[in-house]
Scaffold this motif. Structure first.
Motif, PDB file in Angstrom:
ATOM      1  N   ARG A   1       1.580   7.387  -4.496  1.00 57.36           N
ATOM      2  CA  ARG A   1       0.331   7.818  -5.135  1.00 57.36           C
ATOM      3  C   ARG A   1      -0.138   9.152  -4.582  1.00 57.36           C
ATOM      4  N   THR A   2       0.230   9.470  -3.363  1.00 55.28           N
ATOM      5  CA  THR A   2      -0.194  10.746  -2.767  1.00 55.28           C
ATOM      6  C   THR A   2       0.947  11.761  -2.770  1.00 55.28           C
ATOM      7  N   GLY A   3       1.985  11.470  -3.479  1.00 57.39           N
ATOM      8  CA  GLY A   3       3.099  12.404  -3.611  1.00 57.39           C
ATOM      9  C   GLY A   3       4.200  12.146  -2.603  1.00 57.39           C
ATOM     10  N   LEU A   4       5.309  11.609  -3.125  1.00 60.69           N
ATOM     11  CA  LEU A   4       6.447  11.301  -2.235  1.00 60.69           C
ATOM     12  C   LEU A   4       7.199  12.565  -1.857  1.00 60.69           C
ATOM     13  N   SER A   5       7.428  12.743  -0.594  1.00 65.89           N
ATOM     14  CA  SER A   5       8.256  13.859  -0.119  1.00 65.89           C
ATOM     15  C   SER A   5       9.380  13.244   0.706  1.00 65.89           C
ATOM     16  N   GLU A   6      10.291  14.109   1.169  1.00 64.99           N
ATOM     17  CA  GLU A   6      11.411  13.564   1.969  1.00 64.99           C
ATOM     18  C   GLU A   6      10.889  12.958   3.261  1.00 64.99           C
TER      19      GLU A   6
ATOM     20  N   PRO B   1      -2.280   7.103 -10.368  1.00 65.13           N
ATOM     21  CA  PRO B   1      -2.506   5.661 -10.447  1.00 65.13           C
ATOM     22  C   PRO B   1      -1.373   4.892  -9.793  1.00 65.13           C
ATOM     23  N   SER B   2      -1.686   3.669  -9.444  1.00 66.59           N
ATOM     24  CA  SER B   2      -0.701   2.836  -8.757  1.00 66.59           C
ATOM     25  C   SER B   2       0.468   2.505  -9.672  1.00 66.59           C
ATOM     26  N   ALA B   3       1.651   2.437  -9.082  1.00 63.95           N
ATOM     27  CA  ALA B   3       2.838   2.037  -9.821  1.00 63.95           C
ATOM     28  C   ALA B   3       3.009   0.522  -9.830  1.00 63.95           C
ATOM     29  N   LEU B   4       2.159  -0.148  -9.052  1.00 66.24           N
ATOM     30  CA  LEU B   4       2.287  -1.615  -9.008  1.00 66.24           C
ATOM     31  C   LEU B   4       1.765  -2.179 -10.322  1.00 66.24           C
ATOM     32  N   PRO B   5       2.469  -3.138 -10.888  1.00 69.84           N
ATOM     33  CA  PRO B   5       2.035  -3.683 -12.172  1.00 69.84           C
ATOM     34  C   PRO B   5       0.666  -4.345 -12.045  1.00 69.84           C
ATOM     35  N   SER B   6      -0.184  -4.062 -12.970  1.00 68.98           N
ATOM     36  CA  SER B   6      -1.538  -4.624 -13.142  1.00 68.98           C
ATOM     37  C   SER B   6      -2.468  -4.363 -11.945  1.00 68.98           C
ATOM     38  N   TYR B   7      -2.168  -3.374 -11.121  1.00 71.28           N
ATOM     39  CA  TYR B   7      -3.109  -3.016 -10.051  1.00 71.28           C
ATOM     40  C   TYR B   7      -3.817  -1.732 -10.459  1.00 71.28           C
ATOM     41  N   ARG B   8      -5.145  -1.771 -10.523  1.00 78.06           N
ATOM     42  CA  ARG B   8      -5.902  -0.602 -10.978  1.00 78.06           C
ATOM     43  C   ARG B   8      -6.908  -0.132  -9.923  1.00 78.06           C
ATOM     44  N   GLY B   9      -6.771  -0.605  -8.687  1.00 81.44           N
ATOM     45  CA  GLY B   9      -7.732  -0.232  -7.658  1.00 81.44           C
ATOM     46  C   GLY B   9      -7.524   1.199  -7.203  1.00 81.44           C
TER      47      GLY B   9
END
Lengths: 718, 191
Positions: free
Chosen positions: A57-62, A423-431
């Motif tokens: 959610r905050t940007g994946l880096s190596e 937004p979260s990639a987890l299914p049905s999580y909107r927090g």
């Protein structure tokens, strides 16, 4: 000889006592393991996915991928520990409801002298060793089961003075107890393969005289009842190869040792029960306070040499785990008797001693890497190896995790870019991000701290709180323990990381005698040993502050722990602080409330044997060389010299002349010890010292000889 | 000993006999004798007998003669008390000293020491029973490591490490590469 009449003997609880080996069918065991590992997997995967989601959610880096990969094994360890405590708590509820009642079964008859209690010693304090042996002996006698046991002191002591004192106190104890045919002593000439080699040597020579062997450390104690329960369990379960007890810490010599003692008494029961929950008969061996079936041990548990060379290969340092694995490979069961309470040991008195011990254990556990994929071992054994490895490698991973996290945060702050949260990639999580972060933090906190509360609840439900000083004191003790363990954790992380690196780089850990009695550590000593941790803490504080002051606040438990390493160590070794804690009943344990008789008997014995040694006119090597009685004793315990060559006789004569001229103190201890193994040399030296009146004889020898005399005439002037 | 103070053997001096006195006394005290009257009587007897020794003052020193005489008397006494007529003197002395050492604390045996038979039956029984048994008889087991196949991963790792051992420069180079790699990672990650 001390004999007890019927009224003085204590009754053995027998079958109505604690359950040593739990009778559980294979279906139940399978179900337990399924539940345990499934819940472990679910919790591990859940935490891993939430953490990955947060990073994503905050940007994946190596760097964040590295952080996540480092997080996986750390989180796995944390979940594993939590579940052991959780299921241990549950299983103890079940046992509390199903306690056996008296008269259920008659215990099997025990064969006389079927069990040997072996005490390997290495430069330990002889009065302490023999005081403990006496306490155990008397406890067995009072239980009326002494006939089943014999004792063997297996000495690998290298210090000549300590060695002679062992011989003298062994004789003293034999005489005192009337144990002429029951208490034996052997000192090994060559310290091959350390403790495991010591025990192997014993088994090769005397193993077949006995059926079972109880291994104790020099600081171990066990009650007669527990010993009886162990032997009974071995007789009743012919497939049991090894039963390990859970030793509790006793006789703390410092606040640090009190802290360890409290941890052992308060938390270990639920963790031990949880350990047993999943491993059942695929247990582990911790090197002491355990009973072993000798025949399969001799047949199957001789240690192999590891590939490559020491320190990581070659001779196995941490032999106990391997012996348990080999026992399982041979088809025998290894159990954990966590219900038995009469098993004790002592803790290192301060952090430095603890770290010195950990250094050896780290090297020993890293060696188990060779065995992780060895053929023929059971999966439970491999898991024990892995847990042991991760106990140390985990610290290095944690260190790496912190370092990479700092680098990642530094890069993010340096870039000057605003944080854009997806937004979260987890299914049905909107927090939102904060909620998700707090949830993960709370979950991690639960994994870390819930076991402590479970232990608290376990003690409360069992009605044992008064043994910990009452509800208020127990809670305060737990709070203080949590505080200190939180501050200690980063210190352990730092040093374990160093240990892992130095071990892998080929630096060996030296096997030194454990120092159990040093208290009031000087500031200089603590600073010299732990200063590097404090420097690391300061660097971490500066680094985190330079990135973001709030970050330093988040890192503060780690920073404080590292910076306070030196003062904490000094405070936790202070005798006055120990006294204050004792008076306030902080870190109070059941063994203080109601010490078992075997524990009570130790201190008077130590004082008595110290007085015995102090009263002798000559001490140590001097007594063995000069005193007729001690010389007779010492030479009787050595084997005849097998080397009859002229060259050897010539060398012996040269050394003897050197000793007469310069005194034996001029010889390095190793050489003196080697000399003292030569029976004929010791006899001849004794003869020469008494018979010869050479003016070239060293003055120390004359002085020692004359210490027996009631007056000092002209010889002193010659 | 009255004759010794007035008629010391040729080649010896009073000072020599003083030294011998201290030595013999120390020996008896080391054995466990404490009674001063007994000590002085025994020492006198030993020294008087030693003064008769052949070669004293010429080929044998007073101390050597005195201690020899002491040990001979003690050995003979042990021989009779322990009923070991054929035991060599050296081992008899050791065995007898051990037997005395193994007597219970505060057991009074001084009145029996270096006296003629009969001795008190409990004392004789204690001395004859006191034999140092270091351990039970050997009855050993065979312990040999069984073969353990460490598996392909460990075998491969061992092969690699032994190769590095054979090429120390390669090992050092790899070590430096690892260190430089780590430092580079930290450097670039921090930017």
């Amino acid at each position: 000889m001390t004999t007890l009449n019927k009224s003085e003997r204590r009754a053995i609880p027998g079958a109505s006592g604690p359950l040593v080996i739990e009778q559980v069918g294979p279906v139940i065991v399978f179900f337990r393991r399924l539940v345990f590992f499934t819940s472990w997997f679910v919790l591990w995967l859940g935490g891993a996915l939430v953490w990955l989601d947060l990073l994503w959610r905050t940007g994946l880096s190596e760097l964040k991928w590295v952080i996540w990969l480092l997080y996986l094994p750390l989180h796995a360890q944390l979940v594993f520990g939590f579940l052991q405590a959780f299921y241990g708590f549950l299983i103890r509820r079940k046992r509390a409801r199903h306690r056996r009642t008296a008269g259920d079964e008659k215990p099997p008859a025990l064969k006389p002298r079927s069990t040997v209690i072996v005490i390997p010693v290495y430069n330990e304090d002889p009065p302490e060793v023999f005081a403990r042996i006496r306490a155990i002996y008397r406890d067995l006698e009072s239980c009326g089961i002494l006939d089943v046991f014999e004792f063997f002191v297996l000495s690998d002591t290298r210090d000549p003075d300590c060695w002679v004192q062992e011989e003298q106190l062994w004789l003293q104890l034999r005489r005192e107890l009337g144990a002429m045919d029951r208490l034996h002593y052997r000192r090994r000439r060559h310290n091959l393969a350390r403790k495991s080699g010591n025990i192997s040597d014993f088994l090769r020579k005397w193993g077949r005289n006995y059926t079972y062997m109880v291994v104790l450390d020099a600081d171990s104690l066990m009650t007669g009842e527990t010993l009886h329960a162990l032997v009974t369990a071995m007789v009743a379960h012919p497939n049991a190869g090894l039963i390990q007890t859970v030793p509790r810490q006793i006789r703390p010599a410092s606040p640090f040792a009190r802290l360890m003692q409290f941890t052992s008494a308060f938390y270990t029961p639920i963790f031990a029960a949880g350990l047993r929950f999943w491993h059942h008969r695929g247990g582990n061996y911790w090197g002491h306070n355990a009973i072993i079936r000798i025949a399969p041990f001799c047949d199957a548990c001789e240690l192999p040499r590891l590939p490559w060379r020491e320190p990581i290969g070659g001779q196995i340092l941490s032999h106990d785990f391997v012996e348990a694995a080999l026992m399982r490979r041979a088809g025998y069961d290894v159990y954990l008797a966590d219900a038995l309470h009469g098993s004790f040991e002592e803790s290192p008195p301060h952090l430095l001693a603890h770290l010195a011990r950990d250094r050896r254990w780290c090297q020993g556990n890293l060696q188990h890497l060779w065995l992780l994929f060895a053929r023929g071992l059971r999966w439970t054994s491999r898991l024990h190896f892995l847990n042991g490895i991760l106990a140390y490698v985990g610290s290095a991973l944690w260190f790496g995790f912190l370092l990479v996290s700092l680098l990642s945060l530094n890069r993010a702050v340096d870039s000057g870019l605003s944080l854009i949260v997806t937004p979260s990639a987890l299914p049905s999580y909107r927090g939102d991000l904060n909620e998700e972060s707090l949830a993960l933090l709370a979950f991690t906190g639960l994994l870390l701290f819930a076991p402590k509360w479970l232990a608290w609840l376990d003690a409360a439900l069992r009605g044992k709180m008064h043994q910990f000083g009452g509800y208020g004191r127990a809670t305060l003790s737990m709070g203080l323990e949590t505080l200190f363990s939180t501050l200690h954790a980063p210190i352990m992380m730092f040093y374990h990381t160093l240990f892992v690196i130095t071990s892998l780089l080929g630096v060996r850990a030296e096997w030194t005698t454990q120092n159990r009695t040093l208290s009031d550590m000087p500031w200089g000593v603590a600073a010299k040993a732990l200063g590097s941790a404090s420097v690391c803490g300061i660097l971490l504080a500066m680094g985190s502050y330079s990135i973001d002051p709030i970050l330093m606040a988040w890192f503060s438990p780690i920073i404080l722990g590292l910076i306070l390493a030196v003062p904490m160590t000094v405070i936790l070794s202070s005798a006055s602080v120990d006294h204050a804690l004792r008076s306030a009943k902080i870190w109070y344990v059941p063994e203080e409330a109601n010490p078992p008789s075997v524990v009570k008997g130790v201190v008077p014995g130590i004082f008595q044997y110290r007085a015995v040694l102090d009263a002798l006119p000559l001490k140590g090597a001097a007594a063995a060389i000069i005193d007729p009685g001690v010389n007779a004793l010492h030479t009787a315990l050595q084997e005849p010299c097998s080397d009859t060559s002229k060259a050897f006789a010539g060398a012996r004569k040269e050394v003897m002349e050197a000793i007469l001229k310069n005194g034996w103190q001029a010889l390095p201890p190793k050489e003196l010890a080697e000399w003292m193994c030569d029976r004929e040399a010791m006899i001849e030296l004794h003869y020469r010292i008494w018979h010869v009146n050479e003016p070239l004889r060293h003055p120390d020898i004359t002085r020692q000889l004359l210490s027996y005399a009631t007056r000092f005439p002209g010889e002193a002037t010659r | 000993m009255g004759s010794l103070t007035t008629n010391i053997p040729f080649g010896t001096t009073l000072a020599d006999w003083d030294v011998a006195y201290v030595r013999v006394e120390a020996y008896f005290i080391a054995l466990g004798l404490k009674n001063k009257l007994l000590l002085s009587r025994l020492v006198s007897e030993v020294l008087s007998a030693a003064a008769q020794c052949e070669g004293i003052g010429r080929t044998k020193s007073t101390v050597a003669a005195a201690v020899d005489e002491t040990e001979m008397r003690v050995a003979n006494w042990f021989r009779e008390v322990l009923a070991l007529p054929a035991e060599p003197t050296a081992s008899l002395l050791r065995r007898g000293r051990l037997a005395l050492l193994l007597l219970p604390d505060n057991y009074s045996w001084e009145s029996e020491f270096l006296t003629r038979a009969p001795w008190s039956p409990p004392f004789v029984e204690q001395m004859r029973r006191n034999y140092l048994d270091v351990g039970p008889s050997f009855n050993g087991s065979l312990m040999v490591a069984r073969n353990l196949d460490f598996g392909p991963v460990s075998t491969l790792a061992e092969g690699g490490l032994r190769q590095l051992d054979r090429h120390p420069r390669l090992r050092i180079a790899l070590g430096w590469m690892l260190l430089i790699g780590l430092a580079s990672f930290i450097f670039f990650a921090a930017r």
